[in-house]
Motif scaffolding. Structure first.
Motif, PDB file in Angstrom:
ATOM      1  N   LEU A 112       0.827  -1.191   0.000  1.00  0.00           N
ATOM      2  CA  LEU A 112       0.000   0.000   0.000  1.00  0.00           C
ATOM      3  C   LEU A 112       0.874   1.260   0.000  1.00  0.00           C
ATOM      4  N   PRO A 113       0.349   2.369  -0.502  1.00  0.00           N
ATOM      5  CA  PRO A 113       1.066   3.646  -0.372  1.00  0.00           C
ATOM      6  C   PRO A 113       1.258   3.998   1.101  1.00  0.00           C
ATOM      7  N   SER A 114       2.269   4.809   1.366  1.00  0.00           N
ATOM      8  CA  SER A 114       2.562   5.212   2.741  1.00  0.00           C
ATOM      9  C   SER A 114       3.190   6.598   2.713  1.00  0.00           C
ATOM     10  N   ALA A 115       3.609   7.060   3.878  1.00  0.00           N
ATOM     11  CA  ALA A 115       4.219   8.387   3.965  1.00  0.00           C
ATOM     12  C   ALA A 115       5.452   8.499   3.085  1.00  0.00           C
ATOM     13  N   THR A 116       6.194   7.405   2.930  1.00  0.00           N
ATOM     14  CA  THR A 116       7.421   7.434   2.133  1.00  0.00           C
ATOM     15  C   THR A 116       7.194   7.048   0.672  1.00  0.00           C
ATOM     16  N   HIS A 117       5.994   6.558   0.333  1.00  0.00           N
ATOM     17  CA  HIS A 117       5.687   6.140  -1.044  1.00  0.00           C
ATOM     18  C   HIS A 117       4.253   6.532  -1.356  1.00  0.00           C
ATOM     19  N   ARG A 118       4.066   7.836  -1.625  1.00  0.00           N
ATOM     20  CA  ARG A 118       2.707   8.343  -1.746  1.00  0.00           C
ATOM     21  C   ARG A 118       2.235   8.522  -3.189  1.00  0.00           C
ATOM     22  N   ALA A 119       3.032   8.159  -4.168  1.00  0.00           N
ATOM     23  CA  ALA A 119       2.630   8.337  -5.555  1.00  0.00           C
ATOM     24  C   ALA A 119       1.385   7.499  -5.841  1.00  0.00           C
ATOM     25  N   ASP A 120       0.391   8.126  -6.498  1.00  0.00           N
ATOM     26  CA  ASP A 120      -0.839   7.419  -6.866  1.00  0.00           C
ATOM     27  C   ASP A 120      -1.435   6.710  -5.659  1.00  0.00           C
ATOM     28  N   ARG A 187       3.231  -1.854  30.336  1.00  0.00           N
ATOM     29  CA  ARG A 187       3.431  -3.153  29.699  1.00  0.00           C
ATOM     30  C   ARG A 187       4.232  -2.968  28.422  1.00  0.00           C
ATOM     31  N   SER A 188       5.322  -3.711  28.289  1.00  0.00           N
ATOM     32  CA  SER A 188       6.128  -3.694  27.072  1.00  0.00           C
ATOM     33  C   SER A 188       5.966  -5.026  26.356  1.00  0.00           C
ATOM     34  N   THR A 189       5.756  -4.953  25.065  1.00  0.00           N
ATOM     35  CA  THR A 189       5.584  -6.157  24.254  1.00  0.00           C
ATOM     36  C   THR A 189       6.444  -6.008  23.006  1.00  0.00           C
ATOM     37  N   LEU A 190       6.423  -7.027  22.193  1.00  0.00           N
ATOM     38  CA  LEU A 190       6.995  -6.896  20.864  1.00  0.00           C
ATOM     39  C   LEU A 190       6.152  -5.900  20.075  1.00  0.00           C
ATOM     40  N   ILE A 191       6.787  -4.924  19.463  1.00  0.00           N
ATOM     41  CA  ILE A 191       6.102  -4.020  18.538  1.00  0.00           C
ATOM     42  C   ILE A 191       6.863  -3.999  17.222  1.00  0.00           C
ATOM     43  N   HIS A 192       6.128  -3.766  16.157  1.00  0.00           N
ATOM     44  CA  HIS A 192       6.762  -3.709  14.840  1.00  0.00           C
ATOM     45  C   HIS A 192       7.693  -2.507  14.761  1.00  0.00           C
ATOM     46  N   ARG A 193       7.245  -1.392  15.320  1.00  0.00           N
ATOM     47  CA  ARG A 193       8.027  -0.157  15.453  1.00  0.00           C
ATOM     48  C   ARG A 193       7.982   0.722  14.201  1.00  0.00           C
ATOM     49  N   ASP A 194       7.592   0.119  13.043  1.00  0.00           N
ATOM     50  CA  ASP A 194       7.480   0.867  11.796  1.00  0.00           C
ATOM     51  C   ASP A 194       6.203   0.422  11.084  1.00  0.00           C
ATOM     52  N   TYR A 195       5.120   0.340  11.873  1.00  0.00           N
ATOM     53  CA  TYR A 195       3.866  -0.254  11.411  1.00  0.00           C
ATOM     54  C   TYR A 195       3.085   0.767  10.593  1.00  0.00           C
ATOM     55  N   HIS A 196       3.154   0.648   9.287  1.00  0.00           N
ATOM     56  CA  HIS A 196       2.434   1.553   8.406  1.00  0.00           C
ATOM     57  C   HIS A 196       2.057   0.816   7.128  1.00  0.00           C
ATOM     58  N   PRO A 197       1.157   1.395   6.314  1.00  0.00           N
ATOM     59  CA  PRO A 197       0.673   0.666   5.137  1.00  0.00           C
ATOM     60  C   PRO A 197       1.770   0.194   4.197  1.00  0.00           C
ATOM     61  N   GLY A 198       2.849   0.969   4.070  1.00  0.00           N
ATOM     62  CA  GLY A 198       3.914   0.589   3.157  1.00  0.00           C
ATOM     63  C   GLY A 198       4.701  -0.629   3.578  1.00  0.00           C
ATOM     64  N   ASN A 199       4.487  -1.109   4.793  1.00  0.00           N
ATOM     65  CA  ASN A 199       5.128  -2.351   5.243  1.00  0.00           C
ATOM     66  C   ASN A 199       4.130  -3.495   5.311  1.00  0.00           C
ATOM     67  N   THR A 200       3.039  -3.355   4.549  1.00  0.00           N
ATOM     68  CA  THR A 200       2.056  -4.434   4.464  1.00  0.00           C
ATOM     69  C   THR A 200       1.801  -4.781   3.006  1.00  0.00           C
ATOM     70  N   LEU A 201       1.360  -6.015   2.777  1.00  0.00           N
ATOM     71  CA  LEU A 201       1.057  -6.511   1.438  1.00  0.00           C
ATOM     72  C   LEU A 201      -0.386  -7.009   1.414  1.00  0.00           C
ATOM     73  N   TRP A 202      -1.047  -6.835   0.250  1.00  0.00           N
ATOM     74  CA  TRP A 202      -2.475  -7.126   0.151  1.00  0.00           C
ATOM     75  C   TRP A 202      -2.817  -7.789  -1.172  1.00  0.00           C
ATOM     76  N   GLN A 203      -3.835  -8.667  -1.109  1.00  0.00           N
ATOM     77  CA  GLN A 203      -4.440  -9.250  -2.306  1.00  0.00           C
ATOM     78  C   GLN A 203      -5.949  -9.244  -2.121  1.00  0.00           C
ATOM     79  N   ASP A 204      -6.648  -8.544  -2.998  1.00  0.00           N
ATOM     80  CA  ASP A 204      -8.111  -8.505  -2.969  1.00  0.00           C
ATOM     81  C   ASP A 204      -8.648  -8.147  -1.588  1.00  0.00           C
ATOM     82  N   GLY A 205      -8.025  -7.143  -0.964  1.00  0.00           N
ATOM     83  CA  GLY A 205      -8.495  -6.689   0.332  1.00  0.00           C
ATOM     84  C   GLY A 205      -8.105  -7.555   1.495  1.00  0.00           C
TER      85      GLY A 205
END
Length: 284
Positions: A112-120, A187-205
């Protein structure tokens, strides 16, 4: 995408040895802001993802975000059912490659587009997609993250100053003071730390991948949601950022503020200052 060096013949030889097949292509991928990411294709028709730690100065700027840190995060998440890559091979020091390197399985889907990859940018994520991101984050936060780096802020608030072009410096000063006064998380847990749309992948929603675990840390789980919200703000606007709130079982306003203050306030990866400041005012 940064113009990082092309993998050397020694790196391609290492890939051939660990994969047991000739390498037909190593192709730079969109992204690679912090490090170089490439698709690796082999003669037997398989594809892998290669990350190389070749950004100059990363050892000084982010010394805790190493190949070992990403390996630890992925090992913690193995078996959770989350769509995360599996480790295939790692060269921690670059002894056999041009730079420290991590080879992972390939995940299908479109970033998905994100703050660092916002074209289209296209339409914003649907409510169903946002809900998937929330559910996935809860699964991440169910892990304690033993073995990953402790949380370290990108922005040291003790040294922070309002953006130079801001006409509302008092707003920023109030926000910085409020962020500096936030107590350590209960409470401290594992966090992704850079959790944004550009670090996710999608197929048909459908969420098919969560990638880029280099910055994984042990910290407040609310930070991931705050970081996601401000990225949604920058990419899609206030309405989309606020659409995440009703989907959260529990909203952590302090972590939301800290995540905002940890972002780039000005420059190509930020929204116009009036947009950022309107959002900041709401956070306060």
């Amino acid at each position: 995408m940064n113009a990082y060096p092309t993998p050397t013949p020694e790196t391609r030889q290492w890939l051939r040895q660990v994969l047991g097949a000739p390498i037909t292509a190593v192709t730079p991928l969109q992204g690679g802001i912090a490090h170089a990411v490439s698709a690796v294709d082999t003669a037997d028709g398989r594809r892998y993802a290669l990350r190389r730690w070749c950004r100059p100065g990363w050892q000084v700027e982010d010394p805790w975000f190493t190949p070992a840190n990403e390996v630890a995060a992925l090992a913690t998440l193995a078996g959770t059912g989350l769509p995360v890559p599996e480790v295939v091979a790692v060269d921690h020091t670059g002894a056999h490659t041009d730079f420290p390197a991590l080879l992972m399985t390939w995940l299908p889907g479109t970033m998905l587009p994100s703050a660092t990859h916002r074209a289209d940018a296209g339409p914003p994520p649907t409510t169903g997609m946002l809900r998937q991101l929330v559910v996935a984050a809860h699964s991440v936060h169910a892990a304690d993250g033993t073995g990953v780096a402790p949380f370290e802020p990108y922005v040291v608030l003790a040294d922070a100053r309002p953006p130079r072009s801001s006409a509302r410096p008092q707003l920023w000063e109030r926000a910085i003071a409020a962020g500096a006064a936030v107590a350590p998380p209960e409470r401290s847990t594992l966090i992704h730390r850079d959790y944004h749309p550009g670090n996710t992948l999608w197929q048909d929603g459908r969420l098919t991948g969560i990638v880029d675990w280099t910055n994984a840390s042990r910290g407040a789980p609310g930070y991931d949601f705050g970081y996601l919200r401000v990225n949604l703000l920058i990419t899609y606007g206030q309405e989309t950022a606020d659409a995440l709130l009703p989907l959260l079982d529990e909203h952590d306003p302090a972590a939301d503020l800290l995540a905002f203050l940890d972002m780039e306030w000005e420059g190509p990866h930020a929204a116009p200052l009036p947009v950022m400041e309107s959002y900041l005012e709401r956070l306060l």
